[in-house]
Design a protein around this motif. Structure first.
Motif, PDB file in Angstrom:
ATOM      1  N   ALA A 182       0.836  -1.203   0.000  1.00  0.00           N
ATOM      2  CA  ALA A 182       0.000   0.000   0.000  1.00  0.00           C
ATOM      3  C   ALA A 182       0.872   1.255   0.000  1.00  0.00           C
ATOM      4  O   ALA A 182       1.988   1.252   0.522  1.00  0.00           O
ATOM      5  CB  ALA A 182      -0.904   0.010   1.221  1.00  0.00           C
ATOM      6  N   GLU A 183       0.351   2.326  -0.586  1.00  0.00           N
ATOM      7  CA  GLU A 183       1.024   3.627  -0.539  1.00  0.00           C
ATOM      8  C   GLU A 183       0.592   4.334   0.740  1.00  0.00           C
ATOM      9  O   GLU A 183      -0.585   4.635   0.933  1.00  0.00           O
ATOM     10  CB  GLU A 183       0.659   4.453  -1.764  1.00  0.00           C
ATOM     11  CG  GLU A 183       1.202   3.870  -3.067  1.00  0.00           C
ATOM     12  CD  GLU A 183       0.966   4.788  -4.252  1.00  0.00           C
ATOM     13  OE1 GLU A 183       0.638   5.976  -4.011  1.00  0.00           O
ATOM     14  OE2 GLU A 183       1.105   4.327  -5.383  1.00  0.00           O
ATOM     15  N   ILE A 184       1.564   4.559   1.627  1.00  0.00           N
ATOM     16  CA  ILE A 184       1.267   5.134   2.937  1.00  0.00           C
ATOM     17  C   ILE A 184       2.178   6.324   3.164  1.00  0.00           C
ATOM     18  O   ILE A 184       3.401   6.219   2.997  1.00  0.00           O
ATOM     19  CB  ILE A 184       1.500   4.085   4.051  1.00  0.00           C
ATOM     20  CG1 ILE A 184       0.674   2.819   3.796  1.00  0.00           C
ATOM     21  CG2 ILE A 184       1.157   4.669   5.420  1.00  0.00           C
ATOM     22  CD1 ILE A 184       1.002   1.658   4.719  1.00  0.00           C
ATOM     23  N   ASP A 185       1.607   7.461   3.538  1.00  0.00           N
ATOM     24  CA  ASP A 185       2.416   8.638   3.841  1.00  0.00           C
ATOM     25  C   ASP A 185       1.763   9.417   4.972  1.00  0.00           C
ATOM     26  O   ASP A 185       0.689   9.048   5.476  1.00  0.00           O
ATOM     27  CB  ASP A 185       2.645   9.505   2.605  1.00  0.00           C
ATOM     28  CG  ASP A 185       1.353   9.975   1.952  1.00  0.00           C
ATOM     29  OD1 ASP A 185       0.289   9.960   2.625  1.00  0.00           O
ATOM     30  OD2 ASP A 185       1.384  10.361   0.769  1.00  0.00           O
ATOM     31  N   GLU A 186       2.405  10.500   5.379  1.00  0.00           N
ATOM     32  CA  GLU A 186       1.907  11.286   6.501  1.00  0.00           C
ATOM     33  C   GLU A 186       0.529  11.888   6.210  1.00  0.00           C
ATOM     34  O   GLU A 186      -0.317  11.975   7.102  1.00  0.00           O
ATOM     35  CB  GLU A 186       2.916  12.378   6.845  1.00  0.00           C
ATOM     36  CG  GLU A 186       4.226  11.826   7.391  1.00  0.00           C
ATOM     37  CD  GLU A 186       5.283  12.894   7.587  1.00  0.00           C
ATOM     38  OE1 GLU A 186       5.004  14.079   7.273  1.00  0.00           O
ATOM     39  OE2 GLU A 186       6.391  12.554   8.052  1.00  0.00           O
ATOM     40  N   ALA A 187       0.298  12.290   4.971  1.00  0.00           N
ATOM     41  CA  ALA A 187      -0.993  12.887   4.616  1.00  0.00           C
ATOM     42  C   ALA A 187      -2.127  11.882   4.805  1.00  0.00           C
ATOM     43  O   ALA A 187      -3.214  12.228   5.294  1.00  0.00           O
ATOM     44  CB  ALA A 187      -0.959  13.386   3.174  1.00  0.00           C
ATOM     45  N   LEU A 188      -1.881  10.620   4.425  1.00  0.00           N
ATOM     46  CA  LEU A 188      -2.892   9.577   4.607  1.00  0.00           C
ATOM     47  C   LEU A 188      -3.189   9.385   6.093  1.00  0.00           C
ATOM     48  O   LEU A 188      -4.355   9.299   6.499  1.00  0.00           O
ATOM     49  CB  LEU A 188      -2.408   8.267   3.997  1.00  0.00           C
ATOM     50  CG  LEU A 188      -3.269   7.034   4.307  1.00  0.00           C
ATOM     51  CD1 LEU A 188      -4.658   7.174   3.697  1.00  0.00           C
ATOM     52  CD2 LEU A 188      -2.596   5.755   3.818  1.00  0.00           C
ATOM     53  N   VAL A 189      -2.142   9.322   6.897  1.00  0.00           N
ATOM     54  CA  VAL A 189      -2.334   9.121   8.336  1.00  0.00           C
ATOM     55  C   VAL A 189      -3.124  10.274   8.941  1.00  0.00           C
ATOM     56  O   VAL A 189      -4.036  10.065   9.755  1.00  0.00           O
ATOM     57  CB  VAL A 189      -0.970   8.939   9.041  1.00  0.00           C
ATOM     58  CG1 VAL A 189      -1.167   8.802  10.552  1.00  0.00           C
ATOM     59  CG2 VAL A 189      -0.241   7.712   8.495  1.00  0.00           C
ATOM     60  N   LEU A 190      -2.829  11.500   8.546  1.00  0.00           N
ATOM     61  CA  LEU A 190      -3.582  12.661   9.041  1.00  0.00           C
ATOM     62  C   LEU A 190      -5.066  12.544   8.708  1.00  0.00           C
ATOM     63  O   LEU A 190      -5.932  12.829   9.541  1.00  0.00           O
ATOM     64  CB  LEU A 190      -3.011  13.942   8.437  1.00  0.00           C
ATOM     65  CG  LEU A 190      -1.712  14.471   9.034  1.00  0.00           C
ATOM     66  CD1 LEU A 190      -1.131  15.576   8.144  1.00  0.00           C
ATOM     67  CD2 LEU A 190      -1.952  15.004  10.448  1.00  0.00           C
TER      68      LEU A 190
END
Length: 306
Positions: free
Chosen positions: A6-14
């Motif tokens: 999966a593509e996971i980054d800080e924006a997704l977590v926010l």
């Protein structure tokens, strides 16, 4: 690192936190650099951690930890993760995820152990306490079955590593582990006591992370820090503290070797941290095996059995 990741980054977590845990929506999010291969980790504010599977195979890990970590915590001598929230798929992310309490500490590093004797004592204390856990309904440990189950993957890795390591000695060391007597009983094991899952302060163990592989299995599984972290000088104390018999010790060496052999070709281009530790393990195991052969030869030349 993996197909289907999966593509996971800080924006997704926010976005996920804001949508599902509004009480934490205003907290900052920062990715935690890690050599972990199954889960992505992000710090949430000062006191929380967000853990998201990178691949579908990690989904059951999140659910397993949510069930078992609170039951383990009061029984163990060091801190372990404490889940405080279970997230759902959303914002384009397809799987469950979790929020845990942040634990302070530094990741252990092979070759940079500040207090080898103290760390060996702490690791033995954790392993001893976890073996003594008496909780019913435990699952099988991920790597806790007979060594023969790892034979095919280990031999395939050896073929890939031709010209990279001393595969002849590695095969001999692996076969010595296969020949060792099997475990007499299954006990609770963590199953993945890699340096990246161990937090320290002042050279002493303060926390153990990532219980995804935990379950009932061969007690040799939790002796792998003897090869992936502790220097050779600290191994005897670690072994003595756990009263490890010869067969279990040889199986532990084989388990550590098998993991490293499989990891090295798989991660050497995509996860430098795991690959470096895998090479370290291979070097340590082969050196130990060769020392054993030399000692055996010396004893036999004197007319004594080793």
């Amino acid at each position: 690192m993996h197909a289907g990741e999966a593509e996971i980054d800080e924006a997704l977590v926010l976005r996920l936190v804001a949508a599902q845990f509004p009480q934490w929506a205003g907290l900052g999010v920062e990715e935690i650099p890690s050599s972990g291969t199954v889960n992505a980790m992000f710090r949430l504010g000062d006191s929380l951690t967000v853990r998201l599977p990178r691949i579908e195979g990690g989904v059951s890990d999140i659910e397993k930890e949510f069930e078992w970590l609170p039951r383990f915590a009061p029984l163990l001598p060091v801190a372990i993760p404490s889940p405080v929230g279970m997230g759902k798929p959303g914002e384009g992310y397809p799987w469950p995820w979790s929020v845990q309490r942040w634990i302070e500490g530094s990741i252990a590093v092979a070759g940079a152990v500040e207090d080898p004797a103290g760390l060996a004592e702490d690791l033995a204390s954790f392993v001893r306490a976890f073996r003594a856990v008496d909780l019913p309904g435990g699952p099988p440990a991920y790597r806790g079955g007979p060594l023969e189950l790892e034979d095919k993957g280990t031999r395939e890795a050896l073929v890939q590593l031709e010209g990279w390591i001393d595969t002849e000695t590695a095969l001999a060391a692996w076969e010595s582990a296969l020949a060792a007597a099997p475990a007499a009983e299954a006990v609770w094991v963590h199953g993945d006591l890699m340096p990246s899952n161990l937090l320290t302060a002042g050279g002493r163990l303060t926390a153990v992370l990532d219980f995804a592989t935990a379950g009932l299995g061969d007690p040799a599984c939790d002796l792998i820090p003897a090869w992936n972290l502790l220097p050779a000088s600290a191994r005897p104390a670690f072994r003595e503290a756990l009263a490890v018999d010869d067969a279990t010790w040889i199986r532990s060496r084989g388990r550590a070797l098998s993991m490293a052999l499989i990891q090295l070709p798989y991660y050497r281009e995509t996860n430098k941290g795991i690959a470096a530790n895998a090479q370290h393990v291979i070097d340590e195991v082969l050196a130990d095996y060769q020392r054993g052969i030399a000692a055996c030869t010396a004893e036999c030349s004197r007319g004594r059995r080793p």
